[in-house]
Design a protein around this motif. Structure first.
Motif, PDB file in Angstrom:
ATOM      1  N   ASP A   1       0.845  -1.182   0.000  1.00  0.00           N
ATOM      2  CA  ASP A   1       0.000   0.000   0.000  1.00  0.00           C
ATOM      3  C   ASP A   1       0.886   1.239   0.000  1.00  0.00           C
ATOM      4  O   ASP A   1       1.547   1.527   0.967  1.00  0.00           O
ATOM      5  N   GLN A   2       0.941   1.944  -1.126  1.00  0.00           N
ATOM      6  CA  GLN A   2       1.833   3.095  -1.254  1.00  0.00           C
ATOM      7  C   GLN A   2       1.017   4.350  -1.502  1.00  0.00           C
ATOM      8  O   GLN A   2       1.423   5.204  -2.291  1.00  0.00           O
ATOM      9  N   GLN A   3      -0.111   4.482  -0.859  1.00  0.00           N
ATOM     10  CA  GLN A   3      -0.953   5.640  -1.095  1.00  0.00           C
ATOM     11  C   GLN A   3      -0.277   6.932  -0.672  1.00  0.00           C
ATOM     12  O   GLN A   3      -0.557   7.988  -1.220  1.00  0.00           O
ATOM     13  N   VAL A   4       0.548   6.858   0.348  1.00  0.00           N
ATOM     14  CA  VAL A   4       1.301   8.024   0.823  1.00  0.00           C
ATOM     15  C   VAL A   4       2.766   7.620   0.851  1.00  0.00           C
ATOM     16  O   VAL A   4       3.123   6.627   1.481  1.00  0.00           O
ATOM     17  N   LYS A   5       3.576   8.406   0.164  1.00  0.00           N
ATOM     18  CA  LYS A   5       4.957   8.010  -0.001  1.00  0.00           C
ATOM     19  C   LYS A   5       5.905   9.164   0.321  1.00  0.00           C
ATOM     20  O   LYS A   5       5.691  10.293  -0.135  1.00  0.00           O
TER      21      LYS A   5
ATOM     22  N   PHE B   1      -0.344   6.777   6.677  1.00  0.00           N
ATOM     23  CA  PHE B   1       0.965   7.384   6.889  1.00  0.00           C
ATOM     24  C   PHE B   1       1.939   7.072   5.754  1.00  0.00           C
ATOM     25  O   PHE B   1       1.882   6.003   5.134  1.00  0.00           O
ATOM     26  N   GLY B   2       2.858   8.010   5.538  1.00  0.00           N
ATOM     27  CA  GLY B   2       4.025   7.738   4.725  1.00  0.00           C
ATOM     28  C   GLY B   2       5.070   7.022   5.559  1.00  0.00           C
ATOM     29  O   GLY B   2       4.901   6.821   6.772  1.00  0.00           O
ATOM     30  N   GLY B   3       6.147   6.641   4.922  1.00  0.00           N
ATOM     31  CA  GLY B   3       7.172   5.858   5.598  1.00  0.00           C
ATOM     32  C   GLY B   3       8.115   6.663   6.473  1.00  0.00           C
ATOM     33  O   GLY B   3       8.895   6.087   7.233  1.00  0.00           O
TER      34      GLY B   3
END
Lengths: 113, 115
Positions: free
Chosen positions: A1-5, A103-105
């Protein structure tokens, strides 16, 4: 899930200079964005937020810019201070879809004296 | 300044055991959340809770998980039969309202290690 990166895992900046942390998102339904700061062994601390109806929000040394067409937001810290050294997370919410934050990473910011 | 508190700060348990993580949200807040962060990974939403019931949950929040507000101050996350992959930092959060503009305030976390 990469919705926020957050593509930069780390950033090093000299004290007094500007820190720019970037965040990209893919879900066009996101309507509200937040930045959190996290120190080791602590929970995320809210910094600043922006609604999608705005393109800029400023609070002291912190400014968040939102470019909806590019699905990009950035956090500017001016001037950077050693105490700003932490991991910064951007997070996003979808309107009318509950309160879940995505959240992003994270980006680890190091401000050198 | 009001803050979210969590206990314990660290918990070590054996696989298959039940654990209960405790949180005291900010006193006038109405919405409560659990998130987790597996080492090296993103912070992930687990569940939100309002008016004594779950309002939203992620696919991570399966039947092994449950939440409860046993009294007027505590909010708990129970994992019935822990698995190795449940090892993570668990964060509780609360917000005054559930409106899209409402900020979620996070506790310091409980580090859970399942052996």
């Amino acid at each position: 899930d990469q919705q926020v990166k957050q593509n930069s895992p780390s950033l090093s900046v000299q004290e007094g200079r500007i820190s720019i942390l970037n965040c990209d998102y893919t879900n066009s339904m996101f309507d509200y964005f937040l930045w959190y700061k996290k120190y080791p062994a602590e929970g995320p601390t809210f910094l600043i937020s922006i609604s999608s109806i705005k393109d800029k929000n400023e609070d002291g040394r912190f400014t968040v810019f939102l470019n909806k067409s590019a699905k990009h937001l950035s956090l500017h810290i001016v001037p950077s201070q050693p105490g700003d050294s932490a991991v910064y997370f951007c997070a996003a919410r979808v309107r009318n879809a509950g309160n879940m934050l995505t959240f992003g990473g994270g980006t680890r910011l190091m401000v050198k004296p | 300044e009001p803050e979210v508190t969590q206990t314990p700060s660290h918990q070590v348990t054996q696989m298959g055991q039940e654990v209960i993580l405790r949180c005291v949200p900010i006193s006038n807040h109405l919405y409560f959340y659990w998130y987790r962060q597996i080492l090296g990974q993103k912070v992930e939403f687990l569940v939100s809770f309002y008016n004594n019931e779950i309002s939203e949950k992620s696919e991570i929040f399966d039947d092994q998980f449950s939440v409860e507000r046993p009294d007027g101050s505590n909010f708990t996350l129970k994992i019935r039969s822990t698995k190795l992959e449940d090892s993570a930092m668990y964060f509780c959060a609360s917000s005054a309202l559930g409106a899209v503009q409402e900020t979620q305030y996070f506790g310091p976390g409980t580090r859970l290690l399942v052996l």
